[in-house]
Design a protein around this motif. Structure first.
Motif, PDB file in Angstrom:
ATOM      1  N   VAL A  58      41.411  -1.120  35.123  1.00 32.54           N
ATOM      2  CA  VAL A  58      40.404  -1.511  34.128  1.00 32.54           C
ATOM      3  C   VAL A  58      39.285  -2.317  34.783  1.00 32.54           C
ATOM      4  O   VAL A  58      38.089  -2.064  34.550  1.00 32.54           O
ATOM      5  CB  VAL A  58      41.058  -2.329  32.994  1.00 32.54           C
ATOM      6  CG1 VAL A  58      39.991  -2.985  32.118  1.00 32.54           C
ATOM      7  CG2 VAL A  58      41.966  -1.447  32.153  1.00 32.54           C
ATOM      8  N   VAL A  83      34.979  -4.522  29.900  1.00 30.47           N
ATOM      9  CA  VAL A  83      36.442  -4.614  29.908  1.00 30.47           C
ATOM     10  C   VAL A  83      36.999  -4.003  28.628  1.00 30.47           C
ATOM     11  O   VAL A  83      37.959  -3.227  28.649  1.00 30.47           O
ATOM     12  CB  VAL A  83      36.893  -6.081  30.055  1.00 30.47           C
ATOM     13  CG1 VAL A  83      38.410  -6.197  29.834  1.00 30.47           C
ATOM     14  CG2 VAL A  83      36.527  -6.619  31.431  1.00 30.47           C
ATOM     15  N   ASP A  84      36.385  -4.335  27.505  1.00 27.06           N
ATOM     16  CA  ASP A  84      36.840  -3.761  26.231  1.00 27.06           C
ATOM     17  C   ASP A  84      36.698  -2.241  26.224  1.00 27.06           C
ATOM     18  O   ASP A  84      37.554  -1.530  25.685  1.00 27.06           O
ATOM     19  CB  ASP A  84      36.038  -4.360  25.073  1.00 27.06           C
ATOM     20  CG  ASP A  84      36.344  -5.828  24.847  1.00 27.06           C
ATOM     21  OD1 ASP A  84      37.450  -6.270  25.225  1.00 27.06           O
ATOM     22  OD2 ASP A  84      35.475  -6.548  24.322  1.00 27.06           O
ATOM     23  N   TRP A  87      39.619  -0.816  28.366  1.00 25.67           N
ATOM     24  CA  TRP A  87      40.927  -1.458  28.287  1.00 25.67           C
ATOM     25  C   TRP A  87      42.049  -0.469  27.986  1.00 25.67           C
ATOM     26  O   TRP A  87      41.890   0.492  27.222  1.00 25.67           O
ATOM     27  CB  TRP A  87      40.925  -2.562  27.234  1.00 25.67           C
ATOM     28  CG  TRP A  87      42.241  -3.296  27.233  1.00 25.67           C
ATOM     29  CD1 TRP A  87      43.245  -3.217  26.328  1.00 25.67           C
ATOM     30  CD2 TRP A  87      42.704  -4.156  28.281  1.00 25.67           C
ATOM     31  NE1 TRP A  87      44.309  -3.989  26.724  1.00 25.67           N
ATOM     32  CE2 TRP A  87      44.004  -4.572  27.925  1.00 25.67           C
ATOM     33  CE3 TRP A  87      42.154  -4.608  29.481  1.00 25.67           C
ATOM     34  CZ2 TRP A  87      44.764  -5.430  28.716  1.00 25.67           C
ATOM     35  CZ3 TRP A  87      42.902  -5.459  30.283  1.00 25.67           C
ATOM     36  CH2 TRP A  87      44.183  -5.860  29.899  1.00 25.67           C
ATOM     37  N   ARG A 102      43.684  -9.068  28.509  1.00 22.73           N
ATOM     38  CA  ARG A 102      42.347  -8.537  28.236  1.00 22.73           C
ATOM     39  C   ARG A 102      41.336  -9.682  28.173  1.00 22.73           C
ATOM     40  O   ARG A 102      40.245  -9.583  28.743  1.00 22.73           O
ATOM     41  CB  ARG A 102      42.321  -7.745  26.935  1.00 22.73           C
ATOM     42  CG  ARG A 102      40.928  -7.166  26.635  1.00 22.73           C
ATOM     43  CD  ARG A 102      40.940  -6.239  25.444  1.00 22.73           C
ATOM     44  NE  ARG A 102      41.393  -6.908  24.231  1.00 22.73           N
ATOM     45  CZ  ARG A 102      41.544  -6.292  23.061  1.00 22.73           C
ATOM     46  NH1 ARG A 102      41.325  -4.992  22.953  1.00 22.73           N
ATOM     47  NH2 ARG A 102      41.946  -6.963  22.005  1.00 22.73           N
TER      48      ARG A 102
END
Length: 279
Positions: A58, A83-84, A87, A102
């Motif tokens: 990720v 990142v979102d 993820w 996260r």
């Protein structure tokens, strides 16, 4: 094509062994894992996803996307949002642990973006580079290649719990081979290599000289000769266990082919998929 085969010329050709840093490292760690990973067909079943690998993937995807943006848009907010976008919760113990990491990863990338030089020039993202010697073709995909002044710098991202040191960077065969290959591929001097540890924000840098780079290349050639000789002997009917012995160690607890290796299972208990995450 075998060495010594004629191609209509009056000199013999030599077959170069094609290797990647991953293949070389796997052989050095455990020849049996090398065989199970790269040679056996059909490929044996593998273990499930591990949280540390998921987290690393990720972060790598998010950083590649961040550097694809124009410099003015490489903001902390953009980094966290990436990142979102990428993820995955595979390998984590439960949803709560996945959510915790996260958020950690969002913070790592936001902090990393905040420290970027506005005029940083990146010339390669996940760039495939290769170099041929008289014995091997070494190739692989470098996380990032920067241009700083008249030179190139190879950057590799790390997300594990252990903070790398400059000695780790100097000892990294992968980084050294990427530096040699980047110089050959992009036609610009490349001697500096760096490990960027996202959890701590630390950079472990090392500048090679010709002798240290040559040492890594020669070691790669020796390893390539060993694994290629073993593969050839196996194809000729040699015994798999003798040619590709197991090297039991604590790392067997997280090996993804341990189910096919009695020695590995005996060497260490199986680690849960979330073991090894940065604290």
């Amino acid at each position: 094509m075998d060495g010594g085969t004629q191609l209509g010329f009056d000199f013999p050709t030599t077959r170069l062994v094609r290797v990647t840093p991953s293949k070389l490292a796997t052989w050095d760690d455990c020849p049996r894992r090398y065989r199970l990973t790269y040679l056996d067909r059909p490929a044996p079943s593998r273990g499930g996803a591990r949280a540390g690998s998921t987290l690393g993937a990720v972060v790598h995807l998010a950083l590649r996307a961040l550097f694809d943006l124009p410099p003015a848009r490489r903001t902390p907010e953009a980094a966290a949002a990436l990142v979102d976008r990428y993820w995955s919760s595979e390998g984590f113990r439960d949803a709560a642990q996945a959510d915790e990491y996260r958020e950690r990863a969002r913070g790592w990338l936001a902090d990393y973006a905040a420290e970027l030089e506005p005029d940083a020039e990146t010339v390669g993202l996940e760039r495939w580079v290769s170099v041929a010697t008289d014995r091997i073709v070494a190739e692989g995909r470098a996380d990032r290649i920067d241009r700083r002044g008249d030179e190139l710098v190879v950057v590799d991202y790390k997300t594990g719990r252990r903070r790398p040191t400059p000695d780790d960077t100097a000892a990294s065969q992968a980084l050294a081979l990427y530096a040699v290959a980047a110089e050959r591929t992009l036609h610009r001097r490349c001697t500096q290599v760096e490990l960027h540890h996202l959890p701590s924000g630390e950079v472990a840098a090392w500048r090679h000289d010709p002798a240290s780079l040559q040492g890594h290349v020669r070691r790669a050639e020796t390893t390539a000769e060993e694994l290629d000789s073993a593969a050839g002997a196996l194809a000729a009917g040699g015994g798999a266990d003798a040619l590709f012995p197991a090297r039991p160690a604590p790392r067997c607890g997280r090996c993804d082919v341990r189910r096919h290796c009695p020695q590995g299972r005996a060497a260490a208990p199986e680690e849960p998929p979330w073991a090894g995450l940065a604290p």
